[in-house]
Motif scaffolding. Structure first.
Motif, PDB file in Angstrom:
ATOM      1  N   TRP A 121       0.821  -1.200   0.000  1.00 60.01           N
ATOM      2  CA  TRP A 121       0.000   0.000   0.000  1.00 60.01           C
ATOM      3  C   TRP A 121       0.861   1.259   0.000  1.00 60.01           C
ATOM      4  O   TRP A 121       0.597   2.201  -0.743  1.00 60.01           O
ATOM      5  CB  TRP A 121      -0.948   0.004   1.212  1.00 60.01           C
ATOM      6  N   TRP A 144       2.359   1.690  -3.396  1.00 58.46           N
ATOM      7  CA  TRP A 144       1.339   2.183  -4.325  1.00 58.46           C
ATOM      8  C   TRP A 144       1.123   3.684  -4.142  1.00 58.46           C
ATOM      9  O   TRP A 144       1.106   4.441  -5.115  1.00 58.46           O
ATOM     10  CB  TRP A 144       0.023   1.417  -4.105  1.00 58.46           C
ATOM     11  N   GLU A 154       1.868   6.686  -6.908  1.00 58.93           N
ATOM     12  CA  GLU A 154       0.808   7.577  -7.392  1.00 58.93           C
ATOM     13  C   GLU A 154       1.173   9.040  -7.168  1.00 58.93           C
ATOM     14  O   GLU A 154       0.985   9.879  -8.050  1.00 58.93           O
ATOM     15  CB  GLU A 154      -0.518   7.258  -6.685  1.00 58.93           C
ATOM     16  N   ALA A 176      -9.382   7.285  -6.393  1.00 60.76           N
ATOM     17  CA  ALA A 176      -9.360   6.132  -7.306  1.00 60.76           C
ATOM     18  C   ALA A 176      -9.540   4.837  -6.529  1.00 60.76           C
ATOM     19  O   ALA A 176     -10.287   3.939  -6.949  1.00 60.76           O
ATOM     20  CB  ALA A 176      -8.053   6.120  -8.097  1.00 60.76           C
ATOM     21  N   TRP A 177      -8.889   4.729  -5.394  1.00 56.49           N
ATOM     22  CA  TRP A 177      -9.004   3.534  -4.550  1.00 56.49           C
ATOM     23  C   TRP A 177     -10.434   3.381  -4.032  1.00 56.49           C
ATOM     24  O   TRP A 177     -11.003   2.296  -4.057  1.00 56.49           O
ATOM     25  CB  TRP A 177      -7.998   3.631  -3.410  1.00 56.49           C
ATOM     26  N   GLY A 191     -13.101   4.236  -5.348  1.00 54.14           N
ATOM     27  CA  GLY A 191     -13.997   3.823  -6.427  1.00 54.14           C
ATOM     28  C   GLY A 191     -13.777   2.401  -6.911  1.00 54.14           C
ATOM     29  O   GLY A 191     -14.527   1.910  -7.754  1.00 54.14           O
ATOM     30  N   SER A 192     -12.770   1.737  -6.378  1.00 51.63           N
ATOM     31  CA  SER A 192     -12.487   0.365  -6.828  1.00 51.63           C
ATOM     32  C   SER A 192     -13.484  -0.616  -6.210  1.00 51.63           C
ATOM     33  O   SER A 192     -14.006  -0.389  -5.122  1.00 51.63           O
ATOM     34  CB  SER A 192     -11.048  -0.032  -6.478  1.00 51.63           C
ATOM     35  N   ALA A 193     -13.720  -1.694  -6.911  1.00 49.92           N
ATOM     36  CA  ALA A 193     -14.721  -2.687  -6.490  1.00 49.92           C
ATOM     37  C   ALA A 193     -14.362  -3.360  -5.170  1.00 49.92           C
ATOM     38  O   ALA A 193     -15.250  -3.776  -4.426  1.00 49.92           O
ATOM     39  CB  ALA A 193     -14.897  -3.732  -7.582  1.00 49.92           C
ATOM     40  N   ASP A 194     -13.082  -3.461  -4.863  1.00 45.64           N
ATOM     41  CA  ASP A 194     -12.681  -4.182  -3.646  1.00 45.64           C
ATOM     42  C   ASP A 194     -12.377  -3.270  -2.456  1.00 45.64           C
ATOM     43  O   ASP A 194     -11.881  -3.724  -1.432  1.00 45.64           O
ATOM     44  CB  ASP A 194     -11.492  -5.097  -3.931  1.00 45.64           C
ATOM     45  N   PHE A 195     -12.725  -1.992  -2.550  1.00 47.29           N
ATOM     46  CA  PHE A 195     -12.458  -1.069  -1.439  1.00 47.29           C
ATOM     47  C   PHE A 195     -13.303  -1.453  -0.231  1.00 47.29           C
ATOM     48  O   PHE A 195     -14.525  -1.574  -0.309  1.00 47.29           O
ATOM     49  CB  PHE A 195     -12.761   0.376  -1.855  1.00 47.29           C
ATOM     50  N   ALA A 213     -17.064   8.025  -3.065  1.00 50.51           N
ATOM     51  CA  ALA A 213     -15.659   8.381  -3.286  1.00 50.51           C
ATOM     52  C   ALA A 213     -15.415   9.878  -3.186  1.00 50.51           C
ATOM     53  O   ALA A 213     -14.270  10.316  -3.095  1.00 50.51           O
ATOM     54  CB  ALA A 213     -15.196   7.860  -4.648  1.00 50.51           C
TER      55      ALA A 213
END
Length: 183
Positions: free
Chosen positions: A63, A66, A70, A90-91, A93-97, A167
């Motif tokens: 993390w 990352w 960024e 961006a994180w 909005g991710s499916a696995d957040f 988000a």
């Protein structure tokens, strides 16, 4: 046994505890999901606690790497400070957040000296140190204080995004950071 098996165990453990929590991730669930035997797990890790810590240590390193990657895409020091919130958006909005793995797992223990809590504290300290580095590079007048404020904005945005599913919390936190930093 090899490093591939160990990595599979760690990857699956991290995903399961991030999604379901430590208590809800039993060894039977882990064995079934990873497709390995208990014996394989115990070859690498003495117990569940050791396994959870190893998985969270990997998450911490990944993390932080990352986030740095960024943020460092920006050339201007002020933009780097604000890019933290772009990365978070961006994180979010991710499916696995599922929020902050370190806050989530810390909430599962009441003991401030529990290994999970100490690891979470170390993670937050690393994040603070990185924010301090960014503040110093930008020449903010009170880098220690402002890094601490940014850390709270980050954790607040993560929590609000998790609870509300929105988000936009990253944009709100970024706007507040602009005000705090005079950008």
């Amino acid at each position: 046994m090899n490093d591939i098996t160990r990595n599979i165990i760690l990857d699956v453990t991290e995903k399961l505890i991030y999604r379901h929590g430590i208590a809800a991730t039993g060894m039977d669930f882990l064995v079934k999901t990873a497709g390995v035997s208990r014996k394989s797990i115990y070859r690498y890790f003495a117990n569940k606690d050791e396994l959870v810590i190893a998985a969270l240590q990997r998450r911490d390193a990944r993390w932080m790497h990352w986030l740095r990657a960024e943020v460092e895409r920006r050339e201007d020091s002020g933009e780097r400070l604000l890019a933290v919130f772009d990365a978070l958006k961006a994180w979010f909005g991710s499916a696995d957040f599922r929020g902050c793995a370190f806050i989530n797992t810390s909430g599962e223990t009441g003991d401030p000296q529990a290994p999970v809590r100490l690891l979470a504290k170390a993670h937050k300290h690393k994040l603070f140190e990185y924010l301090l580095e960014l503040c110093q590079a930008h020449g903010t007048p009170e880098p220690q204080r402002q890094a601490a404020q940014l850390l709270i904005l980050i954790d607040g945005a993560i929590t609000v995004a998790l609870v509300t599913g929105d988000a936009i919390a990253a944009d709100t936190a970024q706007s507040m950071a602009r005000t705090l930093l005079g950008l």
